[in-house]
Design an enzyme around this catalytic site. Structure first.
Site, short mmCIF file in Angstrom:
data_model
loop_
_atom_site.label_atom_id
_atom_site.label_comp_id
_atom_site.label_asym_id
_atom_site.label_seq_id
_atom_site.Cartn_x
_atom_site.Cartn_y
_atom_site.Cartn_z
N SER A 73 12.33 25.55 22.76
CA SER A 73 12.86 26.87 22.37
C SER A 73 12.72 27.03 20.86
CB SER A 73 14.32 27.00 22.78
OG SER A 73 14.46 26.89 24.18
N GLU A 110 14.82 27.65 15.37
CA GLU A 110 15.44 26.33 15.53
C GLU A 110 14.68 25.26 14.74
OE1 GLU A 110 16.61 24.83 19.28
OE2 GLU A 110 17.36 26.73 20.03
N ARG A 167 23.57 24.61 17.25
CA ARG A 167 22.31 24.06 16.77
C ARG A 167 22.38 23.75 15.28
NH1 ARG A 167 22.81 24.09 21.18
NH2 ARG A 167 21.52 24.92 22.85
#
Length: 342
Positions: free
Chosen positions: A242, A338, A168
């Site tokens: 998420s 994130e 990520r």
């Protein structure tokens, strides 16, 4: 010189972020082509303003108005660029919807992205986050991208090595953060196609259906069904998917946690480390369904934070910090968000 793109003032960003958080852009320009950016940078007043690149808005938490020139990326276009013996290269404009692009590749008979179906956001944002799901990351299918340097106006082309992809993560969240606007992305779809089916949820679908060799379309349908069952539709309930990365720990850390919590969900990694399910950690701390103000933890998936109606960005951040402290207190693991907090 062609006219400058229209500059809009005091634009509400609520429709342009998937959390549905309130914020205003002092100035906003809709970018339909790379040349739009270069024309803006040729204007001394606009060039001097701080810039904020906005794609699909699915990976940001807006906590304030943006006193910046917001560059809303709306570059369109999808095409098959090249067909080789070992791969097909496809290209999309950075403003294209990611999921629509995945569906389009399958319609062209070009599998390879089906595991990444239904991830919210734009094509241009996908390399920034190195999006991933169900055993596939963008870097596994990446060829190259084009971008504009927002300081010099120079056109850039970056390959996978230059993008420095991580979990990520990418160079666009590190050395080039705020420096580039991605205009086009090219992906490499392997030939012959190789299905990626090792993820637990997909293995369960194969067992339940008795289909041991699903077609790419079946994998796509399964991924969509699984994601819809777990994740709320941002058009109905504001969210950014998420919210936390799944933490990666050493074998020693994993053994220590298993000794205390044998049920913890964990996955071995190729380098010997272990990835822990952040949603399980959050759920184990009792957060599923809880709220702080108008910010809440989704009832069906503890990894997802939601806007229960009129949340502001500060409430999302406060909830996220409380979850981080709770997980750290119990497991000694610091969860990393994130989305980018602005």
């Amino acid at each position: 010189m062609p006219d400058l793109p229209a500059v809009e003032t005091n634009v509400s960003l609520r429709p342009y972020n998937s959390f549905g958080l309130p914020a205003l852009a002092q100035r906003l320009v809709r970018v339909h082509a790379p040349e739009d950016v270069q024309r803006l940078l040729a204007d001394p007043d606009l060039a001097a303003m701080p810039k904020f690149v906005l794609g699909g808005g699915s990976n940001i938490v807006l906590t304030r108005d943006l006193r910046a020139l917001v560059l809303k990326v709306e570059i369109a276009g999808r095409r098959v660029l090249a067909r080789r013996d070992d791969a097909v290269i496809v290209e999309a404009g950075a403003g294209e919807n990611w999921h629509a692009f995945v569906a389009w590749t399958l319609e062209q008979g070009l599998p390879g992205l089906e595991n990444l179906a239904l991830i919210p956001g734009s094509v241009g944002a996908a390399p920034v986050q190195n999006i991933g799901a169900y055993g596939v990351e963008l870097k596994d299918r990446f060829d190259s991208l084009d971008a504009i340097d927002l300081q010099t106006g120079a056109a850039l082309t970056l390959d996978a090595a230059a993008c420095r992809f991580g979990y990520r993560d990418s160079v666009f969240k590190q050395a080039l953060a705020g420096r580039c606007l991605i205009t086009r992305v090219r992906l490499r779809l392997p030939q012959p196609p190789t299905a990626v089916l090792g993820y637990l949820d997909l293995e369960r679908r194969m067992a339940d259906t008795g289909i041991s060799h699903p077609t790419p379309r079946q994998v796509y349908d399964w991924v969509c069904e699984i994601r819809r069952a777990k994740l709320p539709d941002p058009a109905v309930i504001g969210n950014a998917g998420s919210f936390f990365k799944n933490p990666v720990v050493t074998p020693e850390q994993c053994r220590d946690i298993i000794a205390r919590d044998p049920a913890i969900v964990h996955y071995p990694m190729a380098d010997g480390s272990f990835k822990l399910a952040a949603g399980w950690l959050i759920d184990a701390c009792g957060w599923k369904g809880k709220s702080i103000g108008q910010a809440g933890v989704y009832e069906k998936q503890a990894l997802v934070l939601v806007n229960r109606g009129q949340a502001i960005g500060g409430e999302i951040v406060t909830l996220a910090q409380a979850i981080q402290e709770s997980v750290y207190g119990r497991f000694g693991i610091r969860l990393e968000p994130e989305p980018v907090v602005v």
